[in-house]
Design a protein around this motif. Structure first.
Motif, mmCIF file in Angstrom:
data_model
loop_
_atom_site.group_PDB
_atom_site.id
_atom_site.type_symbol
_atom_site.label_atom_id
_atom_site.label_comp_id
_atom_site.label_asym_id
_atom_site.label_seq_id
_atom_site.Cartn_x
_atom_site.Cartn_y
_atom_site.Cartn_z
ATOM 1 N N VAL A 50 0.834 -1.203 0.000
ATOM 2 C CA VAL A 50 0.000 0.000 0.000
ATOM 3 C C VAL A 50 0.869 1.253 0.000
ATOM 4 C CG1 VAL A 50 -1.727 1.323 1.274
ATOM 5 C CG2 VAL A 50 -1.922 -1.162 1.131
ATOM 6 N N MET A 51 1.867 1.277 0.872
ATOM 7 C CA MET A 51 2.716 2.471 0.934
ATOM 8 C C MET A 51 3.588 2.601 -0.304
ATOM 9 S SD MET A 51 1.684 4.080 3.449
ATOM 10 C CE MET A 51 2.868 5.397 3.228
ATOM 11 N N GLY A 52 4.015 1.483 -0.861
ATOM 12 C CA GLY A 52 4.770 1.548 -2.106
ATOM 13 C C GLY A 52 3.929 2.118 -3.232
ATOM 14 N N GLN A 53 2.661 1.692 -3.305
ATOM 15 C CA GLN A 53 1.767 2.209 -4.331
ATOM 16 C C GLN A 53 1.468 3.691 -4.110
ATOM 17 O OE1 GLN A 53 0.542 0.887 -7.064
ATOM 18 N NE2 GLN A 53 1.112 -1.273 -6.855
ATOM 19 N N ALA A 54 1.288 4.082 -2.860
ATOM 20 C CA ALA A 54 1.035 5.495 -2.559
ATOM 21 C C ALA A 54 2.227 6.354 -2.969
ATOM 22 C CB ALA A 54 0.733 5.672 -1.072
ATOM 23 N N LEU A 55 3.428 5.908 -2.631
ATOM 24 C CA LEU A 55 4.631 6.652 -2.994
ATOM 25 C C LEU A 55 4.724 6.809 -4.506
ATOM 26 C CD1 LEU A 55 7.417 7.918 -2.533
ATOM 27 C CD2 LEU A 55 8.358 5.608 -2.342
ATOM 28 N N GLY A 56 4.517 5.716 -5.245
ATOM 29 C CA GLY A 56 4.596 5.799 -6.696
ATOM 30 C C GLY A 56 3.585 6.776 -7.279
ATOM 31 N N ALA A 57 2.377 6.786 -6.717
ATOM 32 C CA ALA A 57 1.345 7.692 -7.214
ATOM 33 C C ALA A 57 1.692 9.144 -6.914
ATOM 34 C CB ALA A 57 -0.002 7.327 -6.593
ATOM 35 N N TYR A 58 2.189 9.403 -5.716
ATOM 36 C CA TYR A 58 2.588 10.779 -5.387
ATOM 37 C C TYR A 58 3.669 11.278 -6.345
ATOM 38 C CZ TYR A 58 0.204 10.550 -0.781
ATOM 39 O OH TYR A 58 -0.711 10.463 0.234
ATOM 40 N N LEU A 59 4.633 10.421 -6.658
ATOM 41 C CA LEU A 59 5.694 10.822 -7.577
ATOM 42 C C LEU A 59 5.128 11.207 -8.936
ATOM 43 C CD1 LEU A 59 8.519 8.215 -6.802
ATOM 44 C CD2 LEU A 59 8.360 10.590 -6.038
ATOM 45 N N GLY A 60 4.044 10.543 -9.325
ATOM 46 C CA GLY A 60 3.429 10.860 -10.605
ATOM 47 C C GLY A 60 2.743 12.207 -10.625
ATOM 48 N N VAL A 61 2.445 12.752 -9.463
ATOM 49 C CA VAL A 61 1.719 14.022 -9.382
ATOM 50 C C VAL A 61 2.642 15.207 -9.125
ATOM 51 C CG1 VAL A 61 -0.001 15.315 -8.050
ATOM 52 C CG2 VAL A 61 -0.407 12.918 -8.593
ATOM 53 N N LEU A 62 3.657 15.026 -8.299
ATOM 54 C CA LEU A 62 4.416 16.164 -7.795
ATOM 55 C C LEU A 62 5.257 16.863 -8.851
ATOM 56 C CD1 LEU A 62 5.557 14.902 -4.278
ATOM 57 C CD2 LEU A 62 3.637 16.395 -4.864
ATOM 58 N N GLY A 63 5.576 16.200 -9.936
ATOM 59 C CA GLY A 63 6.364 16.842 -10.975
ATOM 60 C C GLY A 63 5.564 17.750 -11.882
ATOM 61 N N THR A 64 4.253 17.851 -11.670
ATOM 62 C CA THR A 64 3.321 18.644 -12.487
ATOM 63 C C THR A 64 3.382 18.275 -13.967
ATOM 64 O OG1 THR A 64 4.717 20.589 -12.988
ATOM 65 C CG2 THR A 64 3.566 20.559 -10.841
ATOM 66 N N GLU A 65 3.695 17.010 -14.236
ATOM 67 C CA GLU A 65 3.745 16.523 -15.611
ATOM 68 C C GLU A 65 2.438 15.788 -15.921
ATOM 69 O OE1 GLU A 65 6.043 16.939 -17.883
ATOM 70 O OE2 GLU A 65 7.706 17.784 -16.726
ATOM 71 N N GLU A 66 1.696 16.270 -16.879
ATOM 72 C CA GLU A 66 0.395 15.698 -17.202
ATOM 73 C C GLU A 66 0.478 14.216 -17.544
ATOM 74 O OE1 GLU A 66 -3.304 16.670 -20.282
ATOM 75 O OE2 GLU A 66 -1.237 17.238 -20.779
ATOM 76 N N LYS A 67 1.452 13.843 -18.333
ATOM 77 C CA LYS A 67 1.569 12.442 -18.745
ATOM 78 C C LYS A 67 1.926 11.544 -17.566
ATOM 79 C CE LYS A 67 2.857 13.609 -23.517
ATOM 80 N NZ LYS A 67 2.692 15.075 -23.326
ATOM 81 N N ASP A 68 2.787 11.994 -16.682
ATOM 82 C CA ASP A 68 3.137 11.201 -15.502
ATOM 83 C C ASP A 68 1.924 11.012 -14.603
ATOM 84 O OD1 ASP A 68 5.699 11.087 -16.450
ATOM 85 O OD2 ASP A 68 6.530 12.523 -15.008
#
Length: 465
Positions: A50-68
């Motif tokens: 669960v925490m691994g999945q949460a971390l991966g999802a946060y990384l996809g958002v914090l860069g402000t990259e639409e595709k990520d």
């Protein structure tokens, strides 16, 4: 059940995955590019963590990259579809809710959920880091400070991550005007970890806001090995170095930094790096410094991204690049696309309000400025000047827009408005060369030669070593 080093239980996470997760947290707090590899390794070892999945999802958002963000949304949806919702711990369920809000575009909602999580679990470093970045992306300076300040008392001074938290706290202190306290906190963070680039970043902001440009350069020069290569903040800290050089009147050094470190043929084209490039060139543009070749390359990079509506702060900097390159049609096309998107976006999507209230008016003002319609540019920007923080960024970043208002007022001949704006700026930053240079131009316009000469002398004094 596995636990992290602070005793927080981690569902469906084996010992190997937990070790990779801890490494990923360390990489994240110190802004190392290796964070992506560490996070992937955690999920490879325990795909249902669960925490691994949460971390991966946060990384996809914090860069402000639409595709990520889109890729993270798809991956997280697959994970949630097979999840027994009752199995995760309370803390993990709070993370799942925050991640879901992030991926749905409700960034403000995610920040509030993470705030609740931090109250209950003040030593959850992931919640603190992500919440702090959300506060930055949404321009919420008091929360940027107090989210960290409210948790620091639960951390031991000898904890490895106490230093990065101090660096985060320093940035929040700086953005709320506590410059001396912020510098002290940043230096305390660096005493623990000299390569804490967010702590370095916080310190350089304090020098910027106090017009200590020479001190800022000396500070960065003394720590070159700690920040100048190989981090996720390398380009941004070089941007700060370039701002110092610009204020000191060293345009040659500014362009050297731009070409070598900020934007060049090998640049990856990340949004956060491109916006630094645009913000720097735009300051030169406001000064009448023609950088048409650099603008053309930068506009090509923005256009090549083919971004949809995702983060209004990025849109504004893309429009800067298009206007700087003389591509007003492309700038208008972006504005038209965002207008259509706003009409269909859900009210809960944070970027909808950011785009409607700030992003679109600023973009239109930049286009007007590019058309030399100073009157319209000033009219569009004037109502926004005390609300610009609501679309994110720092005081230093948003100053490019504030200076555009000053320049539009000067060029439109609105002497009363220009006088008021410059008086505000000079009272806050009495040593800033730009402020006095603009004041000198205002006095020249009014025919006050003596006052103009005095203001120009003050501008020159601010550039001396």
């Amino acid at each position: 059940m596995t636990a992290d080093r602070h005793g927080h239980r981690m569902s469906d996470t084996g010992a190997e995955a937990a070790a990779h997760y801890e490494q990923a947290l360390d990489d994240l707090l110190f802004f190392r590019p290796e964070v992506v590899r560490s996070a992937q390794a955690a999920l490879a070892a325990s795909p249902r963590s669960v925490m691994g999945q949460a971390l991966g999802a946060y990384l996809g958002v914090l860069g402000t990259e639409e595709k990520d963000a889109a890729a993270a949304r798809e991956a997280f949806a697959r994970f949630r579809s097979g999840l027994d919702e009752g199995a995760p711990t309370r803390r993990e369920r709070m993370h799942l809710a925050a991640v879901t809000a992030c991926l749905d575009g409700d960034i403000h909602g995610a920040g509030r959920l993470l705030e609740d999580l931090t109250v209950a679990y003040p030593r959850d470093a992931l919640a603190l880091f992500v919440g702090h970045q959300i506060d930055f992306l949404t321009g919420n300076a008091p929360r940027l400070r107090d989210r960290i300040g409210g948790a620091l008392g639960a951390w031991s001074d000898d904890d490895r991550h106490h230093g990065p938290l101090l660096g985060m706290y320093a940035f929040g202190l700086e953005e709320t005007g506590h410059y001396e306290r912020a510098e002290d906190a940043a230096l305390a963070a660096l005493a623990q970890h000299p390569r804490d680039v967010w702590g370095i970043h916080a310190a350089v902001h304090t020098y910027e806001m106090r017009d200590r440009f020479t001190d800022g350069i000396r500070f960065l020069d003394a720590r070159t090995d700690d920040w100048a290569a190989g981090t996720l903040l390398t380009v941004h800290n070089w941007w700060h170095y370039a701002l110092y050089s610009l204020e000191r009147g060293d345009t040659a050094r500014v362009l050297e930094i731009y070409d070598r470190a900020i934007h060049h043929d090998a640049s990856p084209g990340a949004a956060m790096q491109l916006l630094d490039a645009a913000a720097l060139l735009w300051r030169l543009h406001l000064a009448g410094n023609d950088q048409s070749a650099r603008w053309a390359r930068l506009a090509d990079a923005w256009e090549g991204r083919q971004d949809g509506a995702h983060y209004a702060f990025n849109d504004v900097h893309a429009v800067m690049a298009y206007v700087g390159a003389g591509r007003l049609t492309q700038a208008e096309r972006l504005v038209g696309d965002r207008q259509q998107w706003v009409a269909g976006a859900a009210p809960s999507v944070t970027n909808r309000a950011m785009t409607t209230d700030i992003g679109l008016p600023v973009c239109r003002a930049l286009i007007a400025y590019g058309r030399r319609d100073w009157e319209r540019a000033a009219d569009l920007l004037l109502p926004l000047r005390h609300r610009l923080h609501t679309f994110g960024g720092s005081h230093a970043q948003r100053d490019a827009v504030q200076r555009t208002l000053v320049e539009a007022a000067l060029r439109a001949g609105h002497a009363d408005l220009a006088r008021t704006l410059l008086s505000e700026r000079i009272q806050l930053r009495p040593l800033c060369p730009y402020n006095w240079s603009a004041q000198a131009r205002l006095e020249e316009h009014l025919g006050n030669d003596t006052q103009a000469a005095a203001a120009q002398e003050r501008a020159g004094a601010g550039t001396s070593p």
